[in-house]
Design a protein around this motif. Structure first.
Motif, PDB file in Angstrom:
ATOM      1  N   LEU A  80      53.895 -42.869  23.874  1.00 46.22           N
ATOM      2  CA  LEU A  80      52.606 -43.046  24.832  1.00 46.22           C
ATOM      3  C   LEU A  80      51.329 -44.238  24.314  1.00 46.22           C
ATOM      4  N   VAL A  81      51.014 -43.992  23.101  1.00 52.89           N
ATOM      5  CA  VAL A  81      50.144 -44.869  22.719  1.00 52.89           C
ATOM      6  C   VAL A  81      50.374 -45.637  21.832  1.00 52.89           C
ATOM      7  N   GLY A  82      51.563 -45.831  20.695  1.00 52.22           N
ATOM      8  CA  GLY A  82      52.205 -47.180  20.489  1.00 52.22           C
ATOM      9  C   GLY A  82      52.353 -48.419  21.491  1.00 52.22           C
ATOM     10  N   PHE A  83      53.132 -47.765  21.945  1.00 56.42           N
ATOM     11  CA  PHE A  83      53.964 -48.638  22.816  1.00 56.42           C
ATOM     12  C   PHE A  83      53.202 -48.945  24.715  1.00 56.42           C
ATOM     13  N   GLY A  84      52.399 -47.310  25.052  1.00 52.41           N
ATOM     14  CA  GLY A  84      52.018 -47.711  26.284  1.00 52.41           C
ATOM     15  C   GLY A  84      50.369 -47.823  26.578  1.00 52.41           C
ATOM     16  N   ILE A  85      50.123 -47.929  25.955  1.00 53.09           N
ATOM     17  CA  ILE A  85      48.923 -48.457  25.583  1.00 53.09           C
ATOM     18  C   ILE A  85      48.297 -50.055  24.733  1.00 53.09           C
ATOM     19  N   PHE A  86      49.013 -49.895  23.443  1.00 50.56           N
ATOM     20  CA  PHE A  86      48.171 -50.895  22.763  1.00 50.56           C
ATOM     21  C   PHE A  86      49.793 -51.734  22.311  1.00 50.56           C
TER      22      PHE A  86
ATOM     23  N   ILE B  61      40.635 -48.178   5.708  1.00 50.40           N
ATOM     24  CA  ILE B  61      42.836 -48.159   5.353  1.00 50.40           C
ATOM     25  C   ILE B  61      43.554 -48.956   6.266  1.00 50.40           C
ATOM     26  N   CYS B  62      43.020 -49.159   7.803  1.00 50.96           N
ATOM     27  CA  CYS B  62      43.973 -49.596   8.621  1.00 50.96           C
ATOM     28  C   CYS B  62      42.672 -50.640   9.459  1.00 50.96           C
ATOM     29  N   VAL B  63      42.760 -52.176   9.202  1.00 50.47           N
ATOM     30  CA  VAL B  63      41.996 -52.972   9.439  1.00 50.47           C
ATOM     31  C   VAL B  63      42.557 -54.274  10.021  1.00 50.47           C
ATOM     32  N   ASP B  64      43.003 -53.792   9.707  1.00 45.96           N
ATOM     33  CA  ASP B  64      44.669 -55.713  10.749  1.00 45.96           C
ATOM     34  C   ASP B  64      45.460 -54.763  11.731  1.00 45.96           C
ATOM     35  N   ILE B  65      45.461 -53.968  12.389  1.00 47.25           N
ATOM     36  CA  ILE B  65      46.149 -53.987  13.653  1.00 47.25           C
ATOM     37  C   ILE B  65      46.050 -54.918  14.727  1.00 47.25           C
ATOM     38  N   GLU B  66      46.907 -55.325  15.529  1.00 48.84           N
ATOM     39  CA  GLU B  66      47.368 -56.452  16.079  1.00 48.84           C
ATOM     40  C   GLU B  66      47.557 -56.158  17.868  1.00 48.84           C
ATOM     41  N   VAL B  67      46.886 -56.301  18.579  1.00 50.33           N
ATOM     42  CA  VAL B  67      47.048 -55.489  20.013  1.00 50.33           C
ATOM     43  C   VAL B  67      47.763 -56.834  20.607  1.00 50.33           C
ATOM     44  N   LEU B  68      49.232 -56.249  20.475  1.00 53.87           N
ATOM     45  CA  LEU B  68      49.867 -57.235  21.405  1.00 53.87           C
ATOM     46  C   LEU B  68      49.746 -56.767  22.782  1.00 53.87           C
ATOM     47  N   SER B  69      50.321 -57.581  23.748  1.00 51.27           N
ATOM     48  CA  SER B  69      49.821 -57.809  25.434  1.00 51.27           C
ATOM     49  C   SER B  69      50.749 -56.558  25.610  1.00 51.27           C
ATOM     50  N   TYR B  70      49.879 -56.099  27.198  1.00 54.28           N
ATOM     51  CA  TYR B  70      50.536 -54.356  27.379  1.00 54.28           C
ATOM     52  C   TYR B  70      51.347 -54.681  28.375  1.00 54.28           C
ATOM     53  N   ALA B  71      51.556 -55.861  29.103  1.00 53.30           N
ATOM     54  CA  ALA B  71      52.005 -55.650  30.558  1.00 53.30           C
ATOM     55  C   ALA B  71      53.191 -55.656  30.268  1.00 53.30           C
ATOM     56  N   ILE B  72      53.966 -55.700  28.592  1.00 53.54           N
ATOM     57  CA  ILE B  72      55.790 -55.824  28.835  1.00 53.54           C
ATOM     58  C   ILE B  72      55.879 -54.667  28.940  1.00 53.54           C
ATOM     59  N   SER B  73      55.103 -53.414  27.770  1.00 53.46           N
ATOM     60  CA  SER B  73      55.391 -51.900  27.889  1.00 53.46           C
ATOM     61  C   SER B  73      55.163 -51.168  28.750  1.00 53.46           C
TER      62      SER B  73
ATOM     63  N   ILE C  79      51.004 -43.951  14.872  1.00 58.40           N
ATOM     64  CA  ILE C  79      51.486 -43.610  14.139  1.00 58.40           C
ATOM     65  C   ILE C  79      50.412 -42.941  13.869  1.00 58.40           C
ATOM     66  N   ILE C  80      48.644 -44.165  14.575  1.00 57.92           N
ATOM     67  CA  ILE C  80      47.507 -43.408  13.380  1.00 57.92           C
ATOM     68  C   ILE C  80      46.761 -42.350  13.934  1.00 57.92           C
ATOM     69  N   VAL C  81      47.433 -42.364  15.121  1.00 60.88           N
ATOM     70  CA  VAL C  81      47.131 -41.369  16.092  1.00 60.88           C
ATOM     71  C   VAL C  81      48.119 -39.755  15.427  1.00 60.88           C
ATOM     72  N   TYR C  82      49.470 -40.251  15.514  1.00 61.82           N
ATOM     73  CA  TYR C  82      50.039 -38.821  15.413  1.00 61.82           C
ATOM     74  C   TYR C  82      49.574 -38.460  13.950  1.00 61.82           C
ATOM     75  N   LEU C  83      48.860 -39.265  13.060  1.00 59.01           N
ATOM     76  CA  LEU C  83      48.776 -38.965  11.442  1.00 59.01           C
ATOM     77  C   LEU C  83      47.304 -38.190  11.373  1.00 59.01           C
ATOM     78  N   SER C  84      46.522 -38.793  12.219  1.00 58.73           N
ATOM     79  CA  SER C  84      45.625 -38.168  12.137  1.00 58.73           C
ATOM     80  C   SER C  84      45.315 -36.381  13.197  1.00 58.73           C
ATOM     81  N   CYS C  85      46.247 -36.179  14.032  1.00 65.62           N
ATOM     82  CA  CYS C  85      45.699 -34.784  14.624  1.00 65.62           C
ATOM     83  C   CYS C  85      47.014 -33.821  12.962  1.00 65.62           C
TER      84      CYS C  85
END
Length: 357
Positions: free
Chosen positions: A139-145, A309-321, A152-158
């Motif tokens: 939902l978050v990893g592929f569906g948005i970003f 901790i995570c400062v190098d997150i690269e957001v890819l194209s959303y159109a594919i997912s 994984i970050i969202v899951y670990l936070s919860c």
């Protein structure tokens, strides 16, 4: 003339709202049909594959008594670190992997089998409520970003929030399980009962998602979400009602802590799904009361992870997912069809047996 009661005015107001809803449903029937069709596709492609199999396996573990074997593996951790009965700790681990309804579903089964009391189930229910890793990544990893790391970050936070809260609470309040020696058995009847029970729960979950989608789509047609003219606010308001609408958010990392908070709450639809699944086996008042503060903690944990901790997150194209998420999964649709037939005939046979008796 008799005095008009406040309750009568409330009922009249509710009747007016229902009539207005029916009228607007006719006016915007095309938009509602298109929106609900997309909702059904999300259920088939995301919700159903990520939940049904795991719910069925968890039911088998409880009904067959194999949960007792699994519990012994985690006894040192549960006893000396969390101070929890090993059965409860095993259910907690399964709820963290299986997703939102798995935890409350297994707690209700333990209550029915007299393994734990209703009070114990009610007290631990706020912590046995977590998004599954597969659902978070999908939902978050592929569906948005379109980036696995964000899911994984969202899951670990919860997960960190629930685990920390459970650790603190278990050291304040002592939980107990009844010493029931369940016989370990596995046969075709247990398999069928587990699959049909999970199938009924999945149908309830799917029906609730579709029901809330009607209101969300109707409010969207009436431009209700445009009242607050802030970035991503319409998608945020929708996802607070039904969480799968998070996929409408733009790929902006500044909103990742907000997403984590929403995911931790589960949204109104999932909370009501839990009520349907538990079916009065125990009270869910503590679950409803605790999710807001725990959601705020998840927001903070996610913010700290991104910041330090995570400062190098690269957001890819959303159109594919996004394109992939709208394709219909034919295999899931066929499985859903046969599951409905199985439940129907099983219910028919049960009614026949009762009439013969």
């Amino acid at each position: 003339m008799k005095n008009i009661k406040a309750s009568d005015l409330l009922y009249l107001f509710l009747c007016g709202v229902i009539l207005w809803y029916l009228y607007e449903s006719i006016v915007f029937s095309k938009e509602i049909i298109d929106g609900v069709s997309q909702c059904i596709i999300r259920i088939i492609n995301v919700v159903f594959p990520s939940l049904f199999g795991f719910m069925a396996v968890c039911q088998i573990l409880v009904k067959s008594g194999l949960l007792n074997v699994l519990s012994k593996l985690f006894k040192p951790v549960s006893k000396y670190i969390f101070r929890l009965p090993e059965k409860l700790f095993s259910v907690y681990l399964l709820s963290c992997i299986g997703g939102y309804p798995v935890g409350v579903n297994m707690l209700s089964e333990l209550v029915k089998d007299n393994v734990i009391s209703k009070d114990t189930a009610s007290r631990v229910s706020p912590f046995f409520y977590c998004i599954s890793p597969s659902f978070a990544v999908g939902l978050v990893g592929f569906g948005i970003f379109n980036n696995v790391k964000t899911g994984i970050i969202v899951y670990l936070s919860c997960l960190i929030t629930n685990t920390t809260a459970l650790f603190i609470y278990s050291h304040i309040y002592k939980f107990r399980c009844n010493n029931t020696k369940a016989e370990i058995k596995f046969n075709s009847q247990i398999l069928v009962d587990s699959v049909t029970s999970s199938g009924k729960s999945m149908l309830v979950i799917s029906a609730m998602i579709i029901f809330f989608s009607y209101f969300i789509i109707l409010l969207d047609c009436l431009k209700f979400y445009d009242i607050i003219k802030l970035q991503n606010m319409p998608a945020i308001l929708k996802s607070l009602i039904e969480i799968t609408y998070l996929s409408e958010l733009s790929a902006d990392l500044r909103f990742l802590p907000v997403i984590s908070g929403i995911v931790s709450s589960g949204g109104l639809c999932i909370l009501l799904q839990s009520v349907c699944i538990v079916n009065n086996a125990f009270s869910l008042k503590r679950l409803f009361l605790m999710r807001l503060p725990l959601s705020l903690v998840s927001y903070l944990v996610c913010f700290l992870i991104i910041r330090y901790i995570c400062v190098d997150i690269e957001v890819l194209s959303y159109a594919i997912s996004h394109k992939k998420s709208t394709e219909l999964n034919i295999l899931s649709l066929i499985c859903l069809f046969f599951m409905i037939i199985l439940i129907f005939f099983r219910k028919k046979n049960c009614n026949l047996q009762k009439s013969m008796l």
